[in-house]
Design a protein around this motif. Structure first.
Motif, mmCIF file in Angstrom:
data_model
loop_
_atom_site.group_PDB
_atom_site.id
_atom_site.type_symbol
_atom_site.label_atom_id
_atom_site.label_comp_id
_atom_site.label_asym_id
_atom_site.label_seq_id
_atom_site.Cartn_x
_atom_site.Cartn_y
_atom_site.Cartn_z
ATOM 1 N N VAL A 89 0.832 -1.203 0.000
ATOM 2 C CA VAL A 89 0.000 0.000 0.000
ATOM 3 C C VAL A 89 0.868 1.255 0.000
ATOM 4 O O VAL A 89 0.502 2.288 -0.567
ATOM 5 C CB VAL A 89 -0.952 0.005 1.221
ATOM 6 N N PHE A 90 2.048 1.167 0.630
ATOM 7 C CA PHE A 90 2.924 2.334 0.769
ATOM 8 C C PHE A 90 4.149 2.253 -0.150
ATOM 9 O O PHE A 90 5.172 2.886 0.102
ATOM 10 C CB PHE A 90 3.389 2.461 2.226
ATOM 11 N N SER A 91 4.027 1.453 -1.211
ATOM 12 C CA SER A 91 5.170 1.223 -2.099
ATOM 13 C C SER A 91 5.263 2.215 -3.257
ATOM 14 O O SER A 91 6.208 2.171 -4.038
ATOM 15 C CB SER A 91 5.083 -0.201 -2.671
ATOM 16 N N GLY A 92 4.266 3.094 -3.389
ATOM 17 C CA GLY A 92 4.250 4.015 -4.521
ATOM 18 C C GLY A 92 3.336 3.568 -5.639
ATOM 19 O O GLY A 92 3.146 4.295 -6.619
ATOM 20 N N LEU A 93 2.758 2.361 -5.529
ATOM 21 C CA LEU A 93 1.807 1.893 -6.535
ATOM 22 C C LEU A 93 0.483 2.655 -6.415
ATOM 23 O O LEU A 93 0.164 3.211 -5.362
ATOM 24 C CB LEU A 93 1.540 0.400 -6.367
ATOM 25 N N PHE A 94 -0.281 2.650 -7.496
ATOM 26 C CA PHE A 94 -1.620 3.245 -7.456
ATOM 27 C C PHE A 94 -2.612 2.259 -8.052
ATOM 28 O O PHE A 94 -2.247 1.342 -8.791
ATOM 29 C CB PHE A 94 -1.662 4.585 -8.199
ATOM 30 N N TRP A 95 -3.891 2.462 -7.707
ATOM 31 C CA TRP A 95 -4.930 1.506 -8.094
ATOM 32 C C TRP A 95 -6.166 2.227 -8.597
ATOM 33 O O TRP A 95 -6.295 3.457 -8.430
ATOM 34 C CB TRP A 95 -5.317 0.645 -6.883
ATOM 35 N N SER A 96 -7.066 1.478 -9.186
ATOM 36 C CA SER A 96 -8.369 2.037 -9.558
ATOM 37 C C SER A 96 -9.177 2.262 -8.283
ATOM 38 O O SER A 96 -8.858 1.703 -7.221
ATOM 39 C CB SER A 96 -9.117 1.084 -10.491
ATOM 40 N N GLY A 97 -10.234 3.046 -8.389
ATOM 41 C CA GLY A 97 -11.068 3.294 -7.217
ATOM 42 C C GLY A 97 -11.629 2.017 -6.632
ATOM 43 O O GLY A 97 -11.689 1.842 -5.409
ATOM 44 N N ARG A 98 -12.035 1.104 -7.502
ATOM 45 C CA ARG A 98 -12.591 -0.165 -7.028
ATOM 46 C C ARG A 98 -11.535 -0.995 -6.294
ATOM 47 O O ARG A 98 -11.814 -1.597 -5.247
ATOM 48 C CB ARG A 98 -13.148 -0.953 -8.217
ATOM 49 N N GLN A 99 -10.311 -1.032 -6.819
ATOM 50 C CA GLN A 99 -9.237 -1.758 -6.132
ATOM 51 C C GLN A 99 -8.864 -1.065 -4.826
ATOM 52 O O GLN A 99 -8.567 -1.718 -3.820
ATOM 53 C CB GLN A 99 -8.010 -1.834 -7.044
ATOM 54 N N ALA A 100 -8.890 0.266 -4.836
ATOM 55 C CA ALA A 100 -8.545 1.031 -3.636
ATOM 56 C C ALA A 100 -9.527 0.759 -2.500
ATOM 57 O O ALA A 100 -9.158 0.796 -1.320
ATOM 58 C CB ALA A 100 -8.507 2.524 -3.961
ATOM 59 N N LEU A 101 -10.768 0.478 -2.853
ATOM 60 C CA LEU A 101 -11.780 0.157 -1.838
ATOM 61 C C LEU A 101 -11.407 -1.123 -1.100
ATOM 62 O O LEU A 101 -11.530 -1.211 0.133
ATOM 63 C CB LEU A 101 -13.150 0.022 -2.505
ATOM 64 N N ASP A 102 -10.922 -2.110 -1.820
ATOM 65 C CA ASP A 102 -10.515 -3.377 -1.199
ATOM 66 C C ASP A 102 -9.305 -3.191 -0.274
ATOM 67 O O ASP A 102 -9.144 -3.943 0.693
ATOM 68 C CB ASP A 102 -10.185 -4.409 -2.278
ATOM 69 N N LEU A 103 -8.455 -2.209 -0.586
ATOM 70 C CA LEU A 103 -7.258 -1.966 0.226
ATOM 71 C C LEU A 103 -7.525 -1.016 1.390
ATOM 72 O O LEU A 103 -6.640 -0.769 2.206
ATOM 73 C CB LEU A 103 -6.147 -1.377 -0.649
ATOM 74 N N GLY A 104 -8.724 -0.477 1.474
ATOM 75 C CA GLY A 104 -9.049 0.451 2.550
ATOM 76 C C GLY A 104 -8.568 1.866 2.301
ATOM 77 O O GLY A 104 -8.586 2.699 3.214
ATOM 78 N N LEU A 105 -8.153 2.149 1.069
ATOM 79 C CA LEU A 105 -7.720 3.514 0.744
ATOM 80 C C LEU A 105 -8.903 4.458 0.606
ATOM 81 O O LEU A 105 -8.770 5.672 0.776
ATOM 82 C CB LEU A 105 -6.912 3.506 -0.554
ATOM 83 N N VAL A 106 -10.083 3.906 0.260
ATOM 84 C CA VAL A 106 -11.305 4.701 0.183
ATOM 85 C C VAL A 106 -12.410 3.970 0.930
ATOM 86 O O VAL A 106 -12.330 2.756 1.176
ATOM 87 C CB VAL A 106 -11.730 4.975 -1.286
ATOM 88 N N ASP A 107 -13.473 4.731 1.263
ATOM 89 C CA ASP A 107 -14.582 4.158 2.027
ATOM 90 C C ASP A 107 -15.764 3.774 1.170
ATOM 91 O O ASP A 107 -16.665 3.056 1.629
ATOM 92 C CB ASP A 107 -15.044 5.161 3.096
ATOM 93 N N GLY A 108 -15.805 4.281 -0.065
ATOM 94 C CA GLY A 108 -16.931 3.968 -0.924
ATOM 95 C C GLY A 108 -16.712 4.515 -2.318
ATOM 96 O O GLY A 108 -15.745 5.250 -2.578
ATOM 97 N N LEU A 109 -17.602 4.153 -3.219
ATOM 98 C CA LEU A 109 -17.530 4.585 -4.605
ATOM 99 C C LEU A 109 -18.717 5.505 -4.877
ATOM 100 O O LEU A 109 -19.874 5.057 -4.880
ATOM 101 C CB LEU A 109 -17.559 3.380 -5.549
ATOM 102 N N ALA A 110 -18.429 6.786 -5.077
ATOM 103 C CA ALA A 110 -19.497 7.764 -5.268
ATOM 104 C C ALA A 110 -18.929 9.049 -5.841
ATOM 105 O O ALA A 110 -17.728 9.328 -5.726
ATOM 106 C CB ALA A 110 -20.207 8.055 -3.944
ATOM 107 N N SER A 111 -19.804 9.836 -6.462
ATOM 108 C CA SER A 111 -19.437 11.151 -6.992
ATOM 109 C C SER A 111 -19.680 12.218 -5.928
ATOM 110 O O SER A 111 -20.342 11.946 -4.910
ATOM 111 C CB SER A 111 -20.287 11.460 -8.228
ATOM 112 N N PRO A 112 -19.194 13.439 -6.148
ATOM 113 C CA PRO A 112 -19.470 14.510 -5.187
ATOM 114 C C PRO A 112 -20.967 14.728 -4.967
ATOM 115 O O PRO A 112 -21.411 14.935 -3.829
ATOM 116 C CB PRO A 112 -18.810 15.735 -5.827
ATOM 117 N N GLY A 113 -21.749 14.694 -6.058
ATOM 118 C CA GLY A 113 -23.192 14.874 -5.922
ATOM 119 C C GLY A 113 -23.846 13.776 -5.100
ATOM 120 O O GLY A 113 -24.734 14.047 -4.272
#
Length: 334
Positions: free
Chosen positions: A261-285
């Motif tokens: 997670v801290f290696s400098g790699l990046f992921w799609s939003g969906r993959q980031a959700l599995d890693l706990g980098l985000v809490d959900g998939l949604a737009s600002p609206g």
């Protein structure tokens, strides 16, 4: 000599006599009049050119006033009804840019201080940038969260929320992203160029005068010194650890405990959700309506000045380009 040659010589002699004879006052006046007329035409052309330039500038000036009136005021928006306060984090994070700490901090403060704001959204679309600027915004958001415990802040990543931008996002109560967003890149980089072989081939002699054995460290025109390289790596490592600590403090046990997670790699939003980098998939609206519970969104992002909007911060861009060309790198969360 033939008759034709004789006539040719006569014509040439007459031409020479015509051009070499003294000018009469009438001829000089005619020449002077022609020259003055030409100068008048040139002056008129210049005046018309200046006029049309000012006309175009005035047109752009009025267009900016009409279509973007908010940019002329540094005051926060005044809204008497309940709403969600929005602050944009857009573009590279650096001093004197649209994503500078000064602008972002002002926007976030105004958003929290607004009496009728029911929550704050930081809309993120940035590849990262300065760790200093990112850290300043991160700490200010954390402070405001404690000062206004009943007002939550949400980071919503659109196209990209990487590196320094994710650093700032980690200060929010919750992070959301689009399934196709790019998220992560928790790492530190400093890049540049080396010109040692180039100047050797060109026959250029490098002259550096310094007091202090390491003052010329990272000179792109000199070979890399392994001791200096190792020392600089410790600086990058320390900044990286600060980044990691900030993310862990912001995300808590929601983030996956994995070195990748801290290696400098990046992921799609969906993959980031599995890693706990985000809490959900949604737009600002969606976050405004479904999480905060308010339909109305008011933008609290400080506007750039008219001069900055017209020039596109040419001076800063040129300075950055010159530094990059010379191999003078800066530390970036990228």
């Amino acid at each position: 000599m033939s008759e034709d040659d004789s006539k040719t010589n006569e014509y040439q002699q007459n031409d020479r006599n015509r051009f070499n004879r003294p000018r009469t006052s009438k001829e000089w006046k005619l020449i002077e009049k022609m020259v003055m007329s030409s100068q008048d035409e040139q002056r008129k052309a210049r005046r018309w050119g200046i006029f049309f330039k000012f006309l175009m500038f005035g047109y752009l000036f009025v267009a900016l006033m009409v279509f973007n009136p908010g940019m002329w005021s540094g005051d926060a928006p005044s809204e008497s009804s309940p709403h969600v306060a929005l602050v944009d984090l857009s573009g590279p994070i650096m001093a004197d840019s649209e994503a500078s700490a000064d602008r972002l901090v002002k926007g976030v403060r105004d958003a929290f201080e607004a009496e009728n704001s029911r929550g704050v959204i930081i809309r993120v679309n940035s590849p990262g940038g300065s760790p200093v600027q990112s850290g300043l915004v991160y700490r200010e958001v954390q402070r405001l969260r404690h000062e206004y415990p009943d007002k939550k802040v949400y980071a919503v990543i659109t196209d990209i929320g990487a590196s320094g931008a994710y650093y700032i996002a980690a200060s929010a109560d919750e992070i959301y992203a689009d399934p196709a967003s790019l998220v992560g890149s928790i790492g530190v980089i400093s890049d540049g160029f080396g010109f040692v072989e180039a100047i050797d081939k060109l026959g250029v002699e490098r002259r550096v005068f310094n007091a202090g054995a390491n003052k010329a460290m990272l000179d792109p025109f000199q070979p890399v010194d392994e001791e200096q390289k190792a020392f600089f790596s410790t600086i990058l490592g320390d900044v990286h650890n600060q980044f990691i600590d900030a993310v862990k403090a912001g995300r808590g046990d929601r983030i996956k405990d994995d070195d990748i997670v801290f290696s400098g790699l990046f992921w799609s939003g969906r993959q980031a959700l599995d890693l706990g980098l985000v809490d959900g998939l949604a737009s600002p609206g969606q976050v405004a309506r479904e999480v905060i519970g308010e339909e109305k969104i008011v933008n609290y992002t400080p506007r750039v000045s008219p001069l900055e909007a017209l020039t596109g911060r040419l001076g800063v861009s040129m300075a950055d380009r010159v530094m990059a060309t010379l191999g003078i790198g800066t530390i970036q969360l990228k």
